[in-house]
Design a protein around this motif. Structure first.
Motif, PDB file in Angstrom:
ATOM      1  N   VAL A   1      16.825 -10.636  81.746  1.00 51.47           N
ATOM      2  CA  VAL A   1      17.567  -9.417  82.059  1.00 51.47           C
ATOM      3  C   VAL A   1      17.795  -9.339  83.561  1.00 51.47           C
ATOM      4  O   VAL A   1      16.848  -9.135  84.330  1.00 51.47           O
ATOM      5  N   ARG A   2      19.023  -9.535  83.985  1.00 50.09           N
ATOM      6  CA  ARG A   2      19.340  -9.330  85.399  1.00 50.09           C
ATOM      7  C   ARG A   2      19.257  -7.825  85.659  1.00 50.09           C
ATOM      8  O   ARG A   2      19.778  -7.029  84.893  1.00 50.09           O
ATOM      9  N   HIS A   3      18.625  -7.433  86.752  1.00 47.17           N
ATOM     10  CA  HIS A   3      18.337  -6.033  87.033  1.00 47.17           C
ATOM     11  C   HIS A   3      19.600  -5.168  87.107  1.00 47.17           C
ATOM     12  O   HIS A   3      20.709  -5.646  87.322  1.00 47.17           O
ATOM     13  N   ALA A   4      19.386  -3.871  86.947  1.00 46.29           N
ATOM     14  CA  ALA A   4      20.453  -2.886  87.096  1.00 46.29           C
ATOM     15  C   ALA A   4      20.787  -2.696  88.579  1.00 46.29           C
ATOM     16  O   ALA A   4      20.209  -3.349  89.450  1.00 46.29           O
ATOM     17  N   GLU A   5      21.724  -1.793  88.863  1.00 47.32           N
ATOM     18  CA  GLU A   5      22.253  -1.632  90.228  1.00 47.32           C
ATOM     19  C   GLU A   5      21.148  -1.255  91.228  1.00 47.32           C
ATOM     20  O   GLU A   5      20.456  -0.257  91.055  1.00 47.32           O
ATOM     21  N   PRO A   6      21.008  -2.067  92.320  1.00 44.82           N
ATOM     22  CA  PRO A   6      19.982  -1.785  93.319  1.00 44.82           C
ATOM     23  C   PRO A   6      20.539  -0.988  94.505  1.00 44.82           C
ATOM     24  O   PRO A   6      21.750  -0.927  94.711  1.00 44.82           O
ATOM     25  N   ASN A   7      19.635  -0.428  95.276  1.00 42.41           N
ATOM     26  CA  ASN A   7      20.007   0.286  96.492  1.00 42.41           C
ATOM     27  C   ASN A   7      20.057  -0.710  97.653  1.00 42.41           C
ATOM     28  O   ASN A   7      19.022  -1.045  98.242  1.00 42.41           O
TER      29      ASN A   7
ATOM     30  N   SER B   1       8.203 -10.298  84.050  1.00 42.40           N
ATOM     31  CA  SER B   1       9.177  -9.920  85.065  1.00 42.40           C
ATOM     32  C   SER B   1       8.887 -10.593  86.389  1.00 42.40           C
ATOM     33  O   SER B   1       7.738 -10.919  86.708  1.00 42.40           O
ATOM     34  N   SER B   2       9.943 -10.756  87.165  1.00 44.38           N
ATOM     35  CA  SER B   2       9.808 -10.948  88.598  1.00 44.38           C
ATOM     36  C   SER B   2       8.965  -9.789  89.121  1.00 44.38           C
ATOM     37  O   SER B   2       9.066  -8.670  88.611  1.00 44.38           O
ATOM     38  N   PRO B   3       8.155 -10.010  90.172  1.00 44.61           N
ATOM     39  CA  PRO B   3       7.379  -8.901  90.727  1.00 44.61           C
ATOM     40  C   PRO B   3       8.204  -7.919  91.553  1.00 44.61           C
ATOM     41  O   PRO B   3       7.693  -6.870  91.948  1.00 44.61           O
ATOM     42  N   PHE B   4       9.479  -8.243  91.819  1.00 41.02           N
ATOM     43  CA  PHE B   4      10.303  -7.375  92.651  1.00 41.02           C
ATOM     44  C   PHE B   4      10.604  -6.069  91.913  1.00 41.02           C
ATOM     45  O   PHE B   4      10.915  -6.063  90.717  1.00 41.02           O
ATOM     46  N   LYS B   5      10.580  -4.970  92.640  1.00 39.60           N
ATOM     47  CA  LYS B   5      10.635  -3.626  92.049  1.00 39.60           C
ATOM     48  C   LYS B   5      11.859  -3.406  91.166  1.00 39.60           C
ATOM     49  O   LYS B   5      11.756  -2.840  90.077  1.00 39.60           O
ATOM     50  N   ARG B   6      13.030  -3.844  91.610  1.00 40.34           N
ATOM     51  CA  ARG B   6      14.253  -3.571  90.853  1.00 40.34           C
ATOM     52  C   ARG B   6      14.250  -4.266  89.494  1.00 40.34           C
ATOM     53  O   ARG B   6      14.827  -3.753  88.525  1.00 40.34           O
ATOM     54  N   ALA B   7      13.609  -5.448  89.424  1.00 42.63           N
ATOM     55  CA  ALA B   7      13.521  -6.170  88.151  1.00 42.63           C
ATOM     56  C   ALA B   7      12.550  -5.476  87.210  1.00 42.63           C
ATOM     57  O   ALA B   7      12.844  -5.278  86.018  1.00 42.63           O
ATOM     58  N   VAL B   8      11.391  -5.093  87.736  1.00 40.43           N
ATOM     59  CA  VAL B   8      10.389  -4.391  86.926  1.00 40.43           C
ATOM     60  C   VAL B   8      10.949  -3.063  86.410  1.00 40.43           C
ATOM     61  O   VAL B   8      10.815  -2.733  85.225  1.00 40.43           O
ATOM     62  N   ASP B   9      11.593  -2.311  87.295  1.00 40.33           N
ATOM     63  CA  ASP B   9      12.087  -0.989  86.912  1.00 40.33           C
ATOM     64  C   ASP B   9      13.180  -1.049  85.854  1.00 40.33           C
ATOM     65  O   ASP B   9      13.342  -0.110  85.057  1.00 40.33           O
ATOM     66  N   THR B  10      13.936  -2.152  85.825  1.00 45.06           N
ATOM     67  CA  THR B  10      15.020  -2.281  84.846  1.00 45.06           C
ATOM     68  C   THR B  10      14.484  -2.410  83.424  1.00 45.06           C
ATOM     69  O   THR B  10      15.131  -1.972  82.468  1.00 45.06           O
ATOM     70  N   ILE B  11      13.298  -2.984  83.264  1.00 47.22           N
ATOM     71  CA  ILE B  11      12.738  -3.167  81.914  1.00 47.22           C
ATOM     72  C   ILE B  11      11.555  -2.237  81.653  1.00 47.22           C
ATOM     73  O   ILE B  11      10.909  -2.334  80.602  1.00 47.22           O
TER      74      ILE B  11
ATOM     75  N   VAL C   1      12.350 -11.184  79.954  1.00 48.76           N
ATOM     76  CA  VAL C   1      11.973 -11.457  81.339  1.00 48.76           C
ATOM     77  C   VAL C   1      12.894 -10.680  82.281  1.00 48.76           C
ATOM     78  O   VAL C   1      14.112 -10.853  82.245  1.00 48.76           O
ATOM     79  N   GLY C   2      12.331  -9.821  83.124  1.00 49.86           N
ATOM     80  CA  GLY C   2      13.101  -9.137  84.156  1.00 49.86           C
ATOM     81  C   GLY C   2      13.451 -10.097  85.274  1.00 49.86           C
ATOM     82  O   GLY C   2      12.561 -10.762  85.818  1.00 49.86           O
ATOM     83  N   SER C   3      14.724 -10.182  85.630  1.00 50.11           N
ATOM     84  CA  SER C   3      15.176 -11.249  86.520  1.00 50.11           C
ATOM     85  C   SER C   3      16.206 -10.758  87.535  1.00 50.11           C
ATOM     86  O   SER C   3      16.429  -9.561  87.708  1.00 50.11           O
ATOM     87  N   HIS C   4      16.857 -11.728  88.182  1.00 52.40           N
ATOM     88  CA  HIS C   4      17.800 -11.493  89.277  1.00 52.40           C
ATOM     89  C   HIS C   4      19.036 -12.366  89.096  1.00 52.40           C
ATOM     90  O   HIS C   4      18.966 -13.428  88.473  1.00 52.40           O
TER      91      HIS C   4
END
Length: 198
Positions: A8-14, A50-60, A136-139
């Motif tokens: 899962v590529r993450h949702a829109e990031p800031n 998931s990737s440990p990056f916040k945007r990936a974790v938060d998406t799933i 898997v939360g991804s980028h």
């Protein structure tokens, strides 16, 4: 029997937040991430990584709460490191990396290096969870190198078509560690758009 892995590529990031590891989702990104849950909640998911990056974790995160499954963070699935500084001419940099998988900036990673750890991380999951369904939360870039590994025709042009889609999914199916299929999934379209690459 086969193993299914949904990246899962993450949702829109800031993008105002230049801290790659801590960059959060926008309010729109948080709302749209619920569509990930809607698509995956009935797919028989056994494991969430998931990737440990916040945007990936938060998406799933909403999916993990809905299914009552823990998110296991895995360093191999983090996004490519560009450099220790923010670069302005990002499009030129991306083009050079896709033209040469060994190209990287002084303190960054090449796409070849990113691909190597993505494949390593995925193979570990295939050994740990045979015949299960995994999320898997991804980028965008990290996931694109993985698609390229199994579908070498997926290059810069294909990456540019999907780089502005937040989120998008890629479904991989395997028998043991042999890839049977790769399918791009755009859950933002109605009906959901799917394209088979392998």
């Amino acid at each position: 029997m086969s193993t299914t892995v949904y990246f899962v590529r993450h949702a829109e990031p800031n993008y105002q937040n230049h801290d790659d590891a801590q960059r959060e989702l926008t309010e729109k990104g948080l709302q749209v991430s619920i569509k990930v849950t809607e698509y995956l909640k009935d797919k028989g998911v056994h494991q969430i990584y998931s990737s440990p990056f916040k945007r990936a974790v938060d998406t799933i995160k909403h999916l993990s709460e809905t299914l009552n499954l823990q998110i296991h963070q895995k360093e191999d699935f983090r996004e490519r490191k560009i450099d220790n500084v923010w670069i302005e001419d990002f499009d030129s940099f991306v083009k050079q990396q896709w033209q040469n998988f060994a190209y990287k900036l002084k303190d960054g990673e090449s796409l070849g290096e990113v691909q190597e750890r993505q494949v390593r991380g995925l193979n570990e999951l295939l050994v740990l969870h045979p015949n299960e369904t995994i999320v898997v939360g991804s980028h965008g870039t990290a996931l694109s190198t993985l698609i390229n590994y199994y579908s070498p025709n997926f290059g810069l042009q294909e990456f540019q078509k999907i780089k502005s889609i937040f989120p998008f999914l890629v479904k991989f199916t395997f028998t043991q560690q042999t890839c049977l299929s790769v399918t791009l999934i755009n859950i933002l379209e109605d009906p959901v758009y799917e394209k088979s690459l392998v």
